[in-house]
Design an enzyme around this catalytic site. Structure first.
Site, PDB file in Angstrom:
ATOM      1  N   ARG A  67      -8.767 -16.209  37.920  1.00 19.78           N
ATOM      2  CA  ARG A  67     -10.099 -15.905  38.431  1.00 19.78           C
ATOM      3  C   ARG A  67     -10.985 -15.235  37.379  1.00 19.78           C
ATOM      4  NH1 ARG A  67     -10.902 -11.146  40.130  1.00 19.78           N
ATOM      5  NH2 ARG A  67     -12.219 -11.660  41.904  1.00 19.78           N
TER       6      ARG A  67
ATOM      7  N   GLU B 177      20.499 -11.625  42.765  1.00 22.96           N
ATOM      8  CA  GLU B 177      20.445 -10.232  42.312  1.00 22.96           C
ATOM      9  C   GLU B 177      19.796 -10.077  40.947  1.00 22.96           C
ATOM     10  OE1 GLU B 177      21.249  -7.141  43.882  1.00 22.96           O
ATOM     11  OE2 GLU B 177      20.913  -8.631  45.448  1.00 22.96           O
TER      12      GLU B 177
ATOM     13  N   ASP C 174     -15.929  -6.352  40.401  1.00 24.61           N
ATOM     14  CA  ASP C 174     -14.671  -6.021  41.065  1.00 24.61           C
ATOM     15  C   ASP C 174     -14.250  -4.581  40.849  1.00 24.61           C
ATOM     16  OD1 ASP C 174     -14.042  -8.296  42.298  1.00 24.61           O
ATOM     17  OD2 ASP C 174     -12.491  -8.935  40.896  1.00 24.61           O
TER      18      ASP C 174
ATOM     19  N   PRO D  43      11.742  -6.593  38.923  1.00 18.14           N
ATOM     20  CA  PRO D  43      11.393  -5.247  39.392  1.00 18.14           C
ATOM     21  C   PRO D  43      11.527  -4.188  38.297  1.00 18.14           C
ATOM     22  CG  PRO D  43      13.406  -6.036  40.476  1.00 18.14           C
ATOM     23  CD  PRO D  43      12.870  -7.172  39.673  1.00 18.14           C
TER      24      PRO D  43
HETATM   25  C1  9D3 Z   1      19.660  -3.847  44.635  1.00 11.72           C
HETATM   26  C2  9D3 Z   1      19.000  -3.954  43.332  1.00 11.72           C
HETATM   27  N1  9D3 Z   1      17.748  -4.778  43.395  1.00 11.72           N
HETATM   28  C3  9D3 Z   1      16.791  -4.224  42.399  1.00 11.72           C
HETATM   29  C4  9D3 Z   1      15.717  -3.446  43.064  1.00 11.72           C
HETATM   30  C5  9D3 Z   1      18.094  -6.136  43.051  1.00 11.72           C
HETATM   31  C6  9D3 Z   1      16.954  -7.070  43.052  1.00 11.72           C
HETATM   32  C7  9D3 Z   1      16.033  -7.101  44.091  1.00 11.72           C
HETATM   33  C8  9D3 Z   1      15.015  -8.037  44.101  1.00 11.72           C
HETATM   34  C9  9D3 Z   1      16.805  -7.967  42.014  1.00 11.72           C
HETATM   35  C10 9D3 Z   1      15.790  -8.905  42.037  1.00 11.72           C
HETATM   36  C11 9D3 Z   1      14.920  -8.930  43.080  1.00 11.72           C
HETATM   37  C12 9D3 Z   1      13.867  -9.952  43.128  1.00 11.72           C
HETATM   38  N2  9D3 Z   1      12.569  -9.412  42.706  1.00 11.72           N
HETATM   39  C13 9D3 Z   1      11.845 -10.009  41.798  1.00 11.72           C
HETATM   40  O1  9D3 Z   1      12.243 -11.022  41.276  1.00 11.72           O
HETATM   41  C14 9D3 Z   1      10.576  -9.430  41.412  1.00 11.72           C
HETATM   42  C15 9D3 Z   1       9.900  -8.242  41.844  1.00 11.72           C
HETATM   43  C16 9D3 Z   1      10.240  -7.241  42.798  1.00 11.72           C
HETATM   44  O2  9D3 Z   1      11.263  -7.275  43.486  1.00 11.72           O
HETATM   45  N3  9D3 Z   1       9.362  -6.208  42.968  1.00 11.72           N
HETATM   46  C17 9D3 Z   1       8.209  -6.104  42.278  1.00 11.72           C
HETATM   47  N4  9D3 Z   1       7.868  -6.999  41.373  1.00 11.72           N
HETATM   48  C18 9D3 Z   1       8.709  -8.044  41.174  1.00 11.72           C
HETATM   49  S1  9D3 Z   1       8.430  -9.275  40.083  1.00 11.72           S
HETATM   50  C19 9D3 Z   1       9.839 -10.064  40.443  1.00 11.72           C
END
Ligand code: 9D3
Length: 264
Positions: A162, A124, A177, A97
């Site tokens: 794609r 996490e 697209d 994220p």
């Molecule tokens: C409470 C803190 N969180 C951060 C927002 C911890 C957390 C949440 C979700 C850590 C890792 C994740 C898992 N998410 C992914 O691996 C992930 C992801 C996402 O959550 N949102 C957008 N793109 C992606 S790409 C990988």
């Protein structure tokens, strides 16, 4: 093109390999996917891949060593398979994220490469030392929270595969697209198919007229109008890039201002 996925849930990737456009292309050998489970690179009897965070806090953190061993195994396998041009080793990409947001421009850059090694996080997060030592790039899907990196990796791979030569039936549909330069980054116009009248609702006359120039003009106008209403940010980008013709601008002057979702 070859993708290597380091994941605790390898079964999820069947969605990509077994279905639709990406499935057919996979079957035809246009791209390959290999999964690597960090659990298979543990040395303890419990096959531990996660542990509690130093400093305290909720949840668990993925340990560095099983991921590092998996990455080393992938690199050997890619080398043995000659999956990459000698000078350009595939990048190690962490779905996260906190990464840079994926978009169509990035998909097009990726489609020119030879693939990547994806680390799909769970829990996490991943021990920062593994990221510092191995990860070339962090990629996010956007500002929402997923349960792990697998869906992120699948979305990214789908968007790239794609675009590969020979993957789409109709080579034109990738070119037309939304977000593709051929549409100048505008949203696509509406589509209609048979029957000509459905529940008293007719197909717009122009599309039945057989006049290709008038049809193209109608589609361009609807595309401009929809983009003005829904995504003024995209319209502004296209305008800045000088991708709107004088005729486009004339069409837009008769459109409602953005936010008023009314037809012309
Ligand atoms: C409470 C803190 N969180 C951060 C927002 C911890 C957390 C949440 C979700 C850590 C890792 C994740 C898992 N998410 C992914 O691996 C992930 C992801 C996402 O959550 N949102 C957008 N793109 C992606 S790409 C990988």
């Amino acid at each position: 093109m070859r993708f290597d996925l380091i994941t605790l849930f390898p079964e999820m990737f069947a969605a990509l390999c077994d279905h639709g456009v990406t499935g057919r292309a996979h079957q035809r050998g246009l791209w390959a996917l290999h999964t690597w489970n960090p659990r298979d690179f543990t040395t303890d009897v419990h096959r531990t891949v996660d542990d509690r965070p130093f400093g305290g806090g909720p949840g668990m953190v993925m340990m560095a060593e099983p991921l590092a061993q998996a990455i080393e195994a992938v690199r050997q396998a890619r080398l043995a398979a000659r999956a990459d041009p000698d000078a350009h080793a595939a990048p190690v990409v962490l779905l996260s994220p906190a990464g840079q947001t994926h978009d169509q421009a990035r998909a097009q850059v990726w489609a020119q490469g030879s693939g990547a090694i994806f680390i799909c996080g769970r829990y996490e997060g991943v021990d920062q030392r593994l990221i510092d030592q191995y990860v070339d790039l962090e990629v996010s899907l956007g500002d929402f929270v997923l349960s792990g990196g697998e869906l992120g990796a699948m979305v990214l791979i789908d968007s790239v595969v794609r675009l590969l030569p020979g993957v789409l039936h109709d080579a034109q549909s990738a070119v037309q697209d939304s977000f593709n330069p051929a549409l100048n980054g505008l949203l696509d116009s509406p589509h209609y198919t048979r029957p000509e009248v459905w529940r008293d609702l007719p197909v717009p006359d122009t599309l039945l007229s057989g006049h290709h120039a008038r049809i193209a003009e109608w589609r361009r106008a609807r595309s401009l109008q929809l983009t003005a209403q829904r995504r003024p940010d995209l319209l502004e980008k296209a305008r800045q890039a000088g991708e709107l013709s004088r005729k486009d601008l004339a069409v837009l002057t008769v459109c409602q201002p953005p936010g008023q979702d009314k037809p012309l």
